[in-house]
Design an enzyme around this catalytic site. Structure first.
Site, mmCIF file in Angstrom:
data_model
loop_
_atom_site.group_PDB
_atom_site.id
_atom_site.type_symbol
_atom_site.label_atom_id
_atom_site.label_comp_id
_atom_site.label_asym_id
_atom_site.label_seq_id
_atom_site.Cartn_x
_atom_site.Cartn_y
_atom_site.Cartn_z
ATOM 1 C CB THR A 1 -0.948 -0.004 1.212
ATOM 2 O OG1 THR A 1 -1.834 -1.110 1.113
ATOM 3 C CG2 THR A 1 -1.766 1.264 1.295
ATOM 4 C CB SER B 1 8.238 -10.671 -9.150
ATOM 5 O OG SER B 1 8.000 -11.632 -10.155
ATOM 6 C CB THR C 1 -0.396 -3.706 6.153
ATOM 7 O OG1 THR C 1 -1.636 -3.628 5.427
ATOM 8 C CG2 THR C 1 0.337 -2.381 6.064
#
Length: 390
Positions: free
Chosen positions: A57, A102, A141
């Site tokens: 985030t 990735s 998170t």
């Protein structure tokens, strides 16, 4: 830069190679040179802090405007762009970004990517040629705590590693990521942070990585410890510790090379988590084993109870499955049995218990050794000694 399986394999081969590395005609003298790190900042006397960038985030933005904090992710910024948002960083540190994003994998979903980042961090911080003072990692998170716990058990040369993230996207009117990132860097650069293990810097709090868990799904004050308490706080955005350094009694420092020798390399052994409730179906344990799990962690009721399914669990244990039972409660222990056949997790949360069991299996522990790993310190404290011979 995107890390592919080929790139990661090449990195591992480089790390394990014995001959010295050369740049041109000059011997490489530092880990920074050997790993190709480019340091941002003009003052070479300042602490060097490695930024392990995995997105999350803190790097995500929303096309739906400044009020959205649930449907974001369409926009992304790099680690270098996060650094550029805060000009104060260059007054205190030098920073180098190592990109662990990735197109095919995520540190929130793939053990192999997280383990290779861990190997990289161990090499950068703990090798004899290391010139790096500490590291931070940006992370989504949802699984930041899992990476914190894994790093804490595998990278133990005294240098600080700090997890940072955000609960709001950078397009939000009250983005928390800039402050968390700055404070995380200041924490990693502080000499008083040494020998404290992994820490998480979040919402002005310094939280131990061994005990940290996500306690709220959307609140900026999302993280807290399941035991112990905070290590300190940020005042004027600088870290203040409540106590001198210490380590959790329940912590076991695993050998990274031994873990990497397991056939699951570059990942970790498959371990599943099951949630216990009334009518718990013990066949779920057997199903996990038949699906390739080498271990199972059960979130038990109360202090580690299993309402039903004992026969199936016993059958799975006979077939070589390792079982750890924690508690589905957010706080408190899963206490040992007088005569154990599987391990109880003590005060270690079920999510962290999964990682510890993965590392134990990869290290060659059998069920009795795993029982001793999880229960040894607590058994000693409550005067309930146990050994396989008793």
């Amino acid at each position: 830069m995107l890390f592919s399986k080929i790139t990661i394999a090449a990195f591992i081969a480089t790390v394990n190679a014995a001959p010295p590395v050369h740049l041109g005609l000059r011997n490489v003298t530092t880990a920074s040179e050997r790993l190709g790190l480019q340091w941002l900042g003009g003052n070479s006397s300042l602490p060097k802090i490695l930024v392990l960038y995995t997105g999350g985030t803190i790097a995500g933005g929303s096309i739906y405007g400044a009020l959205d904090d649930t449907q974001y992710g369409q926009l992304q910024i790099t680690g270098e762009q996060i650094i550029a948002r805060n000009p104060y960083l260059a007054n205190h540190t030098q920073l180098a970004v190592s990109n662990w994003t990735s197109e095919d994998f995520s540190t929130g979903t793939d053990d192999g990517l997280v383990m290779n980042m861990t190997r990289f961090a161990h090499d950068a911080l703990c090798s004899q040629d290391s010139d790096i003072d500490g590291a931070i990692y940006t992370h989504g998170t949802n699984s930041l705590e899992e990476t914190a716990f894994l790093l804490d058990l595998l990278v133990n040369c005294g240098k600080p590693i700090v997890g940072v993230g955000a609960m709001r996207p950078w397009t939000h009117l009250s983005f928390d990521g800039d402050a968390n990132f700055f404070q995380g860097v200041m924490l990693a650069a502080n000499p008083d942070s040494r020998n404290r293990g992994v820490m998480v810097a979040f919402n002005n709090r310094i939280i131990p990585g061994f005990w940290v868990t996500k306690l709220h799904s959307t609140n900026p004050n999302a993280f807290g410890p399941t035991a112990l308490g905070d290590l300190g706080a940020f005042v004027n955005n600088m870290p203040y510790f409540y106590n001198t350094p210490s380590q959790p009694i329940a912590k076991h420092e695993f050998d990274l090379q031994t873990v990497s020798n397991d056939p699951s390399f570059p990942a970790l052994p498959k371990v599943d988590i099951l949630y216990a409730a009334r009518g718990f179906d013990g066949k779920l344990v057997l199903d996990a084993q038949s699906n390739g799990a080498r271990g199972v962690v059960i979130a038990g009721t109360g202090n580690g109870g299993i309402p039903s399914g004992e026969d199936e669990i016993a059958s799975a244990l006979e077939k070589g499955l390792q079982v750890v039972v924690g508690t589905r409660s957010p706080f408190g222990p899963s206490t040992p049995s007088r005569r154990p056949t599987f391990a109880k997790s003590g005060f270690i949360h079920v999510i962290q218990s999964r990682i510890m069991l993965q590392l134990a299996i990869a290290s060659g522990f059998d069920m009795n050794q795993t029982i001793a790993l999880f229960e040894g310190g607590l058994r000693k404290a409550i005067l309930q000694p146990w050994s396989p011979e008793t």
